[in-house]
Design a protein around this motif. Structure first.
Motif, PDB file in Angstrom:
ATOM      1  N   LYS A 319      51.321  38.222  41.011  1.00  0.00           N
ATOM      2  CA  LYS A 319      51.347  36.779  40.776  1.00  0.00           C
ATOM      3  C   LYS A 319      51.129  36.004  42.072  1.00  0.00           C
ATOM      4  O   LYS A 319      50.473  34.957  42.088  1.00  0.00           O
ATOM      5  CB  LYS A 319      52.694  36.394  40.155  1.00  0.00           C
ATOM      6  N   PHE A 320      51.645  36.517  43.174  1.00  0.00           N
ATOM      7  CA  PHE A 320      51.450  35.898  44.490  1.00  0.00           C
ATOM      8  C   PHE A 320      49.967  35.881  44.857  1.00  0.00           C
ATOM      9  O   PHE A 320      49.448  34.866  45.335  1.00  0.00           O
ATOM     10  CB  PHE A 320      52.266  36.669  45.527  1.00  0.00           C
ATOM     11  N   LEU A 321      49.276  36.984  44.640  1.00  0.00           N
ATOM     12  CA  LEU A 321      47.830  37.018  44.918  1.00  0.00           C
ATOM     13  C   LEU A 321      47.078  36.025  44.050  1.00  0.00           C
ATOM     14  O   LEU A 321      46.109  35.397  44.491  1.00  0.00           O
ATOM     15  CB  LEU A 321      47.271  38.419  44.681  1.00  0.00           C
ATOM     16  N   ARG A 322      47.546  35.877  42.804  1.00  0.00           N
ATOM     17  CA  ARG A 322      46.871  34.968  41.868  1.00  0.00           C
ATOM     18  C   ARG A 322      47.177  33.503  42.151  1.00  0.00           C
ATOM     19  O   ARG A 322      46.263  32.682  42.269  1.00  0.00           O
ATOM     20  CB  ARG A 322      47.296  35.317  40.432  1.00  0.00           C
ATOM     21  N   ASP A 323      48.457  33.157  42.282  1.00  0.00           N
ATOM     22  CA  ASP A 323      48.861  31.755  42.339  1.00  0.00           C
ATOM     23  C   ASP A 323      48.872  31.187  43.751  1.00  0.00           C
ATOM     24  O   ASP A 323      48.530  30.021  43.949  1.00  0.00           O
ATOM     25  CB  ASP A 323      50.244  31.584  41.712  1.00  0.00           C
ATOM     26  N   ASN A 324      49.277  31.986  44.725  1.00  0.00           N
ATOM     27  CA  ASN A 324      49.409  31.478  46.092  1.00  0.00           C
ATOM     28  C   ASN A 324      48.129  31.655  46.912  1.00  0.00           C
ATOM     29  O   ASN A 324      47.658  30.717  47.547  1.00  0.00           O
ATOM     30  CB  ASN A 324      50.574  32.172  46.802  1.00  0.00           C
ATOM     31  N   LEU A 325      47.581  32.862  46.889  1.00  0.00           N
ATOM     32  CA  LEU A 325      46.407  33.143  47.709  1.00  0.00           C
ATOM     33  C   LEU A 325      45.088  32.940  46.976  1.00  0.00           C
ATOM     34  O   LEU A 325      44.029  32.903  47.614  1.00  0.00           O
ATOM     35  CB  LEU A 325      46.472  34.582  48.241  1.00  0.00           C
ATOM     36  N   LYS A 326      45.150  32.853  45.622  1.00  0.00           N
ATOM     37  CA  LYS A 326      43.943  32.648  44.808  1.00  0.00           C
ATOM     38  C   LYS A 326      42.925  33.768  44.999  1.00  0.00           C
ATOM     39  O   LYS A 326      41.715  33.552  44.858  1.00  0.00           O
ATOM     40  CB  LYS A 326      43.291  31.297  45.129  1.00  0.00           C
TER      41      LYS A 326
END
Length: 531
Positions: A319-326
């Motif tokens: 989720k961090f890769l998806r939402d924060n780092l895009k």
């Protein structure tokens, strides 16, 4: 005519209700995500009112689907509950309303408190009493923080109206119209207030944490036909239906995987990762960084214990890769990206967003990425993110082997990340044993349904579950050499050692808000709008 049981699964980020038949086949499901609040670094809060509202909505949505298929709501004989553990809710017994946001289990605001309590006389006794180390993870330190920092909570303690509970207690209290204030031992064993040997609240633990004068929920079995009460009359489509089980989510997954024999284990790949290993009717105390917990405790039977390895960050890293780092647009994309490269290209991602849990217990670590070069691509980072969960699983399995003297021959898996063939193949390669994935992988909800179904006689006992979720297993076998496996793991171990002490250095070097200002800001800006 099949028999039906419902399972309310309130996880870290969403609630869902699933209706199962007596073969474990899902007939209807409804799921709703609820909001997460991160007011400051390390803080993680949820709205208790929203948790209740989403529960009613999910039950009603699933029942509507069920009825549309030609069945009646009354065909559902019982409800089982499973929930995120350690998350702490406090409310007033007079109003029934929460006094602050729920502090979620990954929250690390109590790190300074933890260090202070480790210096208290008697701290050395805690692990042998409750099976848990002093850390930011269990509920105890969250409750202490609330008492020290939120005036309304401290006032309620003085007035004798402060009610404390984990999410299971909050759910049952509200679903029964405030009729039942209870918890089961799988959840209570995550608070640090329960004596793991006697399964009763412990006076020494209560006094150590300074929580006298608080109302604690009644302790009952995980599967019971009457103790949890019935859904109250009102807008809920299952009003009058008995609630017959309650299990913390990882215990529910162990039951859902039918790991009822000593030596059987499972790994759930959810927001975090959680390995449980059945140790039988006696608690086993780890010397290698694992937790001792209650696996399940069914009415009329001896309680069963487990060793647990808790890993704070699993699916939340995706989720961090998806939402924060895009770096990805949807969670499923991570497996596709990782499959495009043969390895992580020397990149190691220590996903210590909430410190590192078992078996390391490094509170002062933060997320760090090593080995980035001009060669590094998002495919390498995607693969390194998957590998981080698999390396930590390896570390926990090594610790379990040392504590139990038994090597797991296969690892049963479930949860969102287990849906990825790429992830499960990498996992098998890194641990060097077979990984077995059932066809239906929502075993947390299934476990709650099984426990409730046993309580009302849908199944006569655990020996009557042979037909449940049996078909369609997938087995992943190791494909890399022993030498390569150990070389990869050695690189991970080096990275873990290098990430120690990061939080302390940051706090010394940066001009951050004082604790008092953070609390003042949180109270003014983040108290519940719906309470």
């Amino acid at each position: 005519m099949p028999r039906f049981v419902g399972a309310l699964d309130t996880g870290t980020t969403s609630t869902r209700f699933i209706i199962f038949d007596d073969e474990g086949t899902p007939y209807a499901t409804h799921q709703i995500e609820f909001a997460q609040s991160y007011p400051f670094a390390g803080w993680h809060e949820q709205n208790p009112i929203e948790i209740i509202e989403s529960s009613h909505a999910c039950i009603n949505g699933a029942v509507e689907q069920f009825v549309a298929k030609g069945y009646k709501a009354s065909d559902i004989e019982a409800i089982g509950i499973t929930n995120q553990r350690e998350t702490t809710v406090v409310w007033d017994s007079v109003t029934g309303k929460p006094l602050y946001n729920a502090i979620a289990w990954p929250d690390t605001r109590t790190s300074r408190l933890v260090h202070a309590f480790k210096e208290k006389p008697g701290a050395e006794k805690l692990f042998d009493l409750c099976g848990l180390p002093l850390s930011t993870y269990p509920s105890a330190m969250k409750l202490v923080w609330l008492l020290q920092n939120i005036p309304a909570v401290a006032d309620a303690q003085k007035a004798g109206t402060l009610m404390f509970g984990t999410v299971d207690t909050w759910l049952v209290y509200n679903l029964t119209g405030r009729d039942k204030f209870v918890t089961d031992s799988t959840n209570a064993s995550r608070t640090m207030f329960l004596n793991i040997n006697t399964l009763t609240y412990d006076d020494f633990l209560i006094d150590f944490f300074g929580v006298r004068g608080i109302q604690f929920p009644e302790l009952i079995c995980s599967s019971d036909d009457t103790a949890f009460g019935k859904v109250a009359a009102g807008a809920n489509a299952l009003a009058g239906t008995p609630i017959c089980s309650c299990l913390g989510d990882q215990s529910a997954a162990l039951v859902g995987q039918k790991a009822f024999s000593v030596g059987e284990g499972k790994n759930t790949y959810g927001t975090g990762l959680f390995l449980l290993y059945n140790t039988g009717h006696s608690p086993v105390f780890s010397k290698n960084g694992l937790l001792t917990t209650v696996a399940y405790n069914f009415k009329g039977h001896k309680p069963v214990y487990a060793l647990e390895g808790s890993i704070a960050v699993g699916g939340s890293a995706v989720k961090f890769l998806r939402d924060n780092l895009k770096l990805i647009s949807d969670s499923d994309e991570i497996g596709r990206l990782a499959s495009k490269v043969p390895d992580a290209g020397g990149v190691v991602f220590v996903t210590a967003f909430s410190g590192l849990f078992a078996p390391y217990w490094i509170d002062d670590a933060q997320g760090t990425i090593y080995g980035i070069t001009n060669f590094t691509t998002r495919e390498h980072i995607a693969r390194a993110t998957i590998e981080a969960t698999c390396y930590q699983t390896r570390a926990v399995l090594d610790a379990m082997q040392k504590d139990s003297g038994y090597d797991l021959k296969t690892l049963k898996v479930d949860g969102g990340m287990s849906n990825s063939d790429v992830c499960m193949q990498i996992q098998s390669d890194i641990i060097g044993i077979n990984v077995v994935r059932p066809s239906y992988r929502e075993t947390t909800a299934l476990g709650a349904a099984i426990a409730a179904g046993i309580a009302v006689g849908i199944w006569k006992g655990v020996d009557d579950l042979e037909r449940v979720n049996k078909k369609g297993e997938t087995t992943f076998t190791p494909t890399i050499t022993e030498k390569k496996k150990e070389k990869m793991y050695h690189l991970w171990e080096r990275a873990v050692e290098k990430c120690r002490g990061w939080v302390e250095d940051v706090e010394e070097d940066e001009d951050q808000l004082t604790e008092e200002k953070r609390v003042e800001s949180s109270v003014s800006l983040h108290l519940l709008g719906k309470a």
